[in-house]
Design a protein around this motif. Structure first.
Motif, PDB file in Angstrom:
ATOM      1  N   GLY A 101     -19.142  27.939  57.858  1.00  0.00           N
ATOM      2  CA  GLY A 101     -20.325  27.020  57.523  1.00  0.00           C
ATOM      3  C   GLY A 101     -21.692  27.637  57.189  1.00  0.00           C
ATOM      4  O   GLY A 101     -22.472  27.227  55.992  1.00  0.00           O
ATOM      5  N   ILE A 102     -21.838  28.550  58.101  1.00  0.00           N
ATOM      6  CA  ILE A 102     -23.141  29.222  58.106  1.00  0.00           C
ATOM      7  C   ILE A 102     -23.138  30.072  56.620  1.00  0.00           C
ATOM      8  O   ILE A 102     -24.280  30.169  56.017  1.00  0.00           O
ATOM      9  N   ALA A 103     -21.972  30.589  56.628  1.00  0.00           N
ATOM     10  CA  ALA A 103     -21.599  31.620  55.318  1.00  0.00           C
ATOM     11  C   ALA A 103     -21.882  30.899  53.923  1.00  0.00           C
ATOM     12  O   ALA A 103     -21.935  31.549  53.027  1.00  0.00           O
ATOM     13  N   GLY A 104     -21.611  29.655  54.062  1.00  0.00           N
ATOM     14  CA  GLY A 104     -21.626  28.814  52.678  1.00  0.00           C
ATOM     15  C   GLY A 104     -20.063  28.718  52.272  1.00  0.00           C
ATOM     16  O   GLY A 104     -20.083  28.539  51.105  1.00  0.00           O
ATOM     17  N   VAL A 105     -19.333  29.184  53.001  1.00  0.00           N
ATOM     18  CA  VAL A 105     -17.759  29.159  52.447  1.00  0.00           C
ATOM     19  C   VAL A 105     -16.761  28.356  53.027  1.00  0.00           C
ATOM     20  O   VAL A 105     -17.278  27.696  54.199  1.00  0.00           O
ATOM     21  N   PRO A 106     -15.781  27.904  52.594  1.00  0.00           N
ATOM     22  CA  PRO A 106     -14.518  26.917  53.261  1.00  0.00           C
ATOM     23  C   PRO A 106     -14.277  27.512  54.484  1.00  0.00           C
ATOM     24  O   PRO A 106     -14.121  28.778  55.047  1.00  0.00           O
ATOM     25  N   PRO A 107     -13.824  26.603  55.248  1.00  0.00           N
ATOM     26  CA  PRO A 107     -13.495  27.006  56.930  1.00  0.00           C
ATOM     27  C   PRO A 107     -12.527  27.911  56.941  1.00  0.00           C
ATOM     28  O   PRO A 107     -12.497  28.587  57.691  1.00  0.00           O
ATOM     29  N   GLN A 108     -11.564  27.793  56.019  1.00  0.00           N
ATOM     30  CA  GLN A 108     -10.320  28.770  56.090  1.00  0.00           C
ATOM     31  C   GLN A 108     -10.687  30.057  55.937  1.00  0.00           C
ATOM     32  O   GLN A 108     -10.015  31.170  56.341  1.00  0.00           O
ATOM     33  N   MET A 109     -11.752  30.472  55.151  1.00  0.00           N
ATOM     34  CA  MET A 109     -12.199  31.924  54.922  1.00  0.00           C
ATOM     35  C   MET A 109     -12.621  32.393  56.433  1.00  0.00           C
ATOM     36  O   MET A 109     -12.457  33.694  56.680  1.00  0.00           O
ATOM     37  N   GLY A 110     -13.285  31.592  57.308  1.00  0.00           N
ATOM     38  CA  GLY A 110     -13.667  32.149  58.587  1.00  0.00           C
ATOM     39  C   GLY A 110     -12.473  32.329  59.406  1.00  0.00           C
ATOM     40  O   GLY A 110     -12.418  33.521  60.151  1.00  0.00           O
ATOM     41  N   LEU A 111     -11.480  31.485  59.175  1.00  0.00           N
ATOM     42  CA  LEU A 111     -10.103  31.930  60.075  1.00  0.00           C
ATOM     43  C   LEU A 111      -9.294  32.974  59.534  1.00  0.00           C
ATOM     44  O   LEU A 111      -8.629  34.035  60.190  1.00  0.00           O
ATOM     45  N   TYR A 112      -9.346  33.327  58.032  1.00  0.00           N
ATOM     46  CA  TYR A 112      -8.781  34.366  57.570  1.00  0.00           C
ATOM     47  C   TYR A 112      -9.406  35.703  57.969  1.00  0.00           C
ATOM     48  O   TYR A 112      -8.885  36.596  58.700  1.00  0.00           O
ATOM     49  N   ALA A 113     -11.006  35.677  58.259  1.00  0.00           N
ATOM     50  CA  ALA A 113     -11.536  36.970  58.757  1.00  0.00           C
ATOM     51  C   ALA A 113     -11.057  37.045  60.090  1.00  0.00           C
ATOM     52  O   ALA A 113     -11.238  38.136  60.352  1.00  0.00           O
ATOM     53  N   ALA A 114     -11.013  35.943  60.978  1.00  0.00           N
ATOM     54  CA  ALA A 114     -10.783  36.309  62.476  1.00  0.00           C
ATOM     55  C   ALA A 114      -9.519  36.847  62.407  1.00  0.00           C
ATOM     56  O   ALA A 114      -9.182  37.642  63.495  1.00  0.00           O
ATOM     57  N   MET A 115      -8.437  36.059  61.559  1.00  0.00           N
ATOM     58  CA  MET A 115      -7.195  36.513  61.936  1.00  0.00           C
ATOM     59  C   MET A 115      -6.756  38.110  61.435  1.00  0.00           C
ATOM     60  O   MET A 115      -6.409  38.865  62.685  1.00  0.00           O
ATOM     61  N   PHE A 116      -7.244  38.494  60.478  1.00  0.00           N
ATOM     62  CA  PHE A 116      -7.184  39.842  59.964  1.00  0.00           C
ATOM     63  C   PHE A 116      -7.951  40.925  60.792  1.00  0.00           C
ATOM     64  O   PHE A 116      -7.799  42.018  60.925  1.00  0.00           O
ATOM     65  N   GLY A 117      -9.010  40.250  60.911  1.00  0.00           N
ATOM     66  CA  GLY A 117     -10.205  41.168  61.596  1.00  0.00           C
ATOM     67  C   GLY A 117      -9.817  41.682  62.912  1.00  0.00           C
ATOM     68  O   GLY A 117      -9.661  42.671  63.300  1.00  0.00           O
ATOM     69  N   MET A 118      -9.161  40.701  63.686  1.00  0.00           N
ATOM     70  CA  MET A 118      -8.730  41.027  65.228  1.00  0.00           C
ATOM     71  C   MET A 118      -7.624  41.970  65.145  1.00  0.00           C
ATOM     72  O   MET A 118      -7.533  43.009  65.974  1.00  0.00           O
ATOM     73  N   PHE A 119      -6.418  41.439  64.086  1.00  0.00           N
ATOM     74  CA  PHE A 119      -5.463  42.351  64.382  1.00  0.00           C
ATOM     75  C   PHE A 119      -5.465  43.790  63.650  1.00  0.00           C
ATOM     76  O   PHE A 119      -5.128  44.602  64.391  1.00  0.00           O
ATOM     77  N   VAL A 120      -6.392  43.998  62.843  1.00  0.00           N
ATOM     78  CA  VAL A 120      -6.560  45.481  62.379  1.00  0.00           C
ATOM     79  C   VAL A 120      -7.318  46.078  63.131  1.00  0.00           C
ATOM     80  O   VAL A 120      -7.179  47.096  63.375  1.00  0.00           O
ATOM     81  N   TYR A 121      -8.502  45.473  63.648  1.00  0.00           N
ATOM     82  CA  TYR A 121      -9.269  46.174  64.581  1.00  0.00           C
ATOM     83  C   TYR A 121      -8.451  46.739  65.733  1.00  0.00           C
ATOM     84  O   TYR A 121      -8.435  48.091  66.213  1.00  0.00           O
ATOM     85  N   ALA A 122      -7.616  46.116  66.348  1.00  0.00           N
ATOM     86  CA  ALA A 122      -6.829  46.250  67.561  1.00  0.00           C
ATOM     87  C   ALA A 122      -5.907  47.589  67.181  1.00  0.00           C
ATOM     88  O   ALA A 122      -5.776  48.151  68.135  1.00  0.00           O
ATOM     89  N   ILE A 123      -5.750  47.801  65.947  1.00  0.00           N
ATOM     90  CA  ILE A 123      -4.911  48.865  65.732  1.00  0.00           C
ATOM     91  C   ILE A 123      -5.687  50.301  65.934  1.00  0.00           C
ATOM     92  O   ILE A 123      -5.281  51.417  66.403  1.00  0.00           O
ATOM     93  N   PHE A 124      -6.861  50.156  65.638  1.00  0.00           N
ATOM     94  CA  PHE A 124      -7.555  51.401  65.348  1.00  0.00           C
ATOM     95  C   PHE A 124      -8.551  51.438  66.512  1.00  0.00           C
ATOM     96  O   PHE A 124      -9.314  52.574  66.792  1.00  0.00           O
ATOM     97  N   ALA A 125      -8.712  50.405  67.609  1.00  0.00           N
ATOM     98  CA  ALA A 125      -9.915  50.408  68.511  1.00  0.00           C
ATOM     99  C   ALA A 125      -9.735  51.246  69.638  1.00  0.00           C
ATOM    100  O   ALA A 125      -8.474  51.506  70.268  1.00  0.00           O
ATOM    101  N   THR A 126     -10.792  51.644  70.234  1.00  0.00           N
ATOM    102  CA  THR A 126     -10.990  52.532  71.400  1.00  0.00           C
ATOM    103  C   THR A 126     -11.503  51.346  72.585  1.00  0.00           C
ATOM    104  O   THR A 126     -11.174  51.844  73.745  1.00  0.00           O
TER     105      THR A 126
END
Length: 570
Positions: free
Chosen positions: A48-73
């Motif tokens: 909502g702060i970014a001005g986009v539909p709520p599902q875009m925030g959830l897409y970001a959370a889902m893919f962001g956490m999963f992909v980051y976990a693969i490469f993170a230290t």
């Protein structure tokens, strides 16, 4: 074996995942579910702060956490949408979208993809230190102003009034002008949301309070018939998994998004590395900053390709992950799967969520950005840090978020150049009865040796302060009462120098020679001595005028009779 080690360095998950014990797995699963309870409502609110539909925030959370976990230290960092990234993203995209919602969403995904590429390049070039380029007082002031701006923009959701436009003051004035049209039911829902969040945060910090108010908000619509009282709700949200797509941009759009994305990355870099280092120190392990930048970059690339928004390593989500007992990135993988299940099956249940609840969640989430304690601490230090922070704060409130960020970076440069162009210096004297030389400004009892001025610039000599140093020496050399025959420059605090400073020293040596004053040096570093040698200055002055320390120089002057006899007893 060597190849396997290289692959494991690039994909750290291959190191820690096979070593997870059953107990650690159970702990991380529980922590991941708890984190999802926080991040699902926050992801929708930040969208909502970014001005986009709520599902875009959830897409970001889902893919962001999963992909980051693969490469993170980092073992605890949760890479999801953050309040700062969402606010800066809206400021970047809104002027380019011109009110076209489809174009707006496309530009958000494109900016996310560009930010991801900038992060990856930063990781490859090992530019993690760039995150320290904005001074802490400036960054604190910027973040403080960002928090206030985000809060005031939620005013229309909490009050049920039309949204305003412009900077912080324009938005605040809009809230004041529309107070007479406030919807009492909307205000009650928003106030109750904020009160519950703060009360649960104090009384039950492990409880996912954002999820609690989300459920209560949905139920309250049916219980109290809030539809009939004009309370706005989220409405139908598109459910299901997103598809892979590459945003199509014109050259002009790319140029505009790239510049803004670099600014967003600069702030997120500082935020993420600070959070990662904080929790790594708490749990006694090290992170690889360059690998972290690459991991966050990969998370943003995935988010952008699947229709999400910019993600970063926020302190609140990471703290919740750690408080839940997370010891590896398995917790964020579980949280990612939980978000995915919500997208697939639970979004229809959220259509009755009041907008005032999302506004309350945002205000609670960004409340820690409005940090009066740090401002009071800066005031206590009396170093000028408070005024720098307040200037950055005012810049954000008046100029807006992206222009405020540019102002903050510019302010950092101004402060830096001011400090470097007028560095502190010390005139040295000897403590009575010792061989120790100290700053006479801090030790008034220290004795200056008649006929000798010992001067120490307390910092690097370079083009911005060379003229300042020469003028400072001219003033000291003309002070009555102790006209020196010898000027000893102690360069122990100057690890290197440049051509401008070299030319200043050459001119200074000529001026002093005409006045009958000898220029000598002590504690000159090897790089500076090499420059003196290559330039011929060492030959001009003479090797005999360079000493390993102040004491050896003073002993030499006394022995050769360059100074008054009474200097020996000083």
């Amino acid at each position: 074996m060597v190849l396997k080690g290289r692959i494991a360095r690039f994909f750290p998950i291959l190191n820690w995942l096979p070593r997870c014990s059953p107990k650690a797995i159970r702990t991380d699963i529980i922590a991941g579910i708890a984190v999802a309870g926080l991040l699902i409502p926050e992801g929708m609110a930040y969208a909502g702060i970014a001005g986009v539909p709520p599902q875009m925030g959830l897409y970001a959370a889902m893919f962001g956490m999963f992909v980051y976990a693969i490469f993170a230290t980092s073992r605890q960092l949760a890479v999801t949408p953050t309040s700062s990234s969402a606010a800066m993203l809206a400021a970047l995209v809104a002027p380019l979208a011109a009110g076209d919602s489809a174009r707006y969403a496309m530009l958000v995904s494109a900016a996310t993809l560009i930010a991801g590429l900038v992060f990856v390049v930063g990781g490859v070039l090992k530019l993690g230190a760039i995150s320290e380029f904005i001074s802490k007082p400036v960054l604190k002031g910027f973040v403080f102003g960002l928090g206030l701006t985000i809060m005031v923009k939620q005013g229309h959701k909490l009050l049920g009034v039309p949204a305003g436009h412009g900077n912080f003051f324009d938005q605040l004035w809009n809230v004041i002008l529309t107070m007479k049209t406030v919807n009492a039911w909307t205000l009650a829902v928003g106030a109750a949301t904020i009160a519950i969040l703060f009360l649960l945060g104090a009384a039950a910090p492990r409880l996912p309070s954002a999820l609690v108010v989300l459920v209560l908000g949905i139920l309250s619509v049916s219980w109290f018939g809030l539809h009939q009282h004009g309370v706005e709700v989220v409405g139908t949200i598109e459910a299901g998994m997103p598809s892979l797509s590459l945003p199509r941009l014109s050259e002009d759009d790319f140029s505009a998004l790239f510049v803004g994305a670099v600014g967003i990355v600069l702030v997120l870099m500082a935020e993420a590395l600070t959070a990662a280092r904080t929790f790594a120190s708490r749990h006694n392990y090290e992170i690889n900053p360059s690998q972290e930048l690459g991991a966050i970059g990969a998370a943003n690339i995935a988010s952008g390709l699947f229709g999400g928004m910019i993600v970063g390593g926020g302190m609140s989500g990471t703290a919740a992950n750690d408080a839940g007992g997370a010891r590896t990135q398995l917790s964020t993988i579980v949280a990612s799967v939980s978000v995915g299940l919500t997208l697939a099956f639970l979004l229809p249940l959220i259509r009755n969520l009041p907008e005032a609840v999302l506004g309350g969640i945002v205000i609670h989430a960004v409340s820690h950005l409005v940090d009066f304690r740090t401002l009071r601490y800066y005031a206590k230090l009396r170093t000028g840090s408070l005024w720098v922070a307040l200037a950055a704060l005012g810049g954000v409130l008046q100029l807006g978020i992206l222009k405020g960020l540019i102002f903050a970076v510019g302010l950092t440069l101004i402060v830096l150049m001011h400090k470097l162009s007028s560095p502190q210096d010390s005139v040295l004297g000897r403590l009575v009865g010792t061989e120790t030389f100290v700053d006479v400004g801090h030790y008034p009892d220290a004795q200056q040796i008649p006929g000798l001025l010992i001067f120490r610039p307390n910092g690097i000599l370079f083009f911005a302060n060379a003229n300042w140093i020469r003028n400072r020496l001219r003033v000291l050399l003309k002070q009555p009462g102790n006209i020196p025959r010898v000027l000893l420059l102690n360069l122990e605090a100057c690890p290197e120098t440049d051509v401008t400073s070299l030319e200043m020293l050459i001119q200074l040596n000529n001026e002093l020679g005409e006045s009958g004053i000898e220029l000598h040096f002590a504690r000159v570093s090897d790089p500076v001595m090499d420059l003196f040698d290559r330039s011929g200055f060492l030959h001009t002055v003479g090797q005999r005028r360079f000493f390993p320390g102040v004491n050896s120089a003073v002993a030499h002057f006394v022995e050769k009779g360059r100074l008054e006899v009474r200097a020996e007893s000083a």
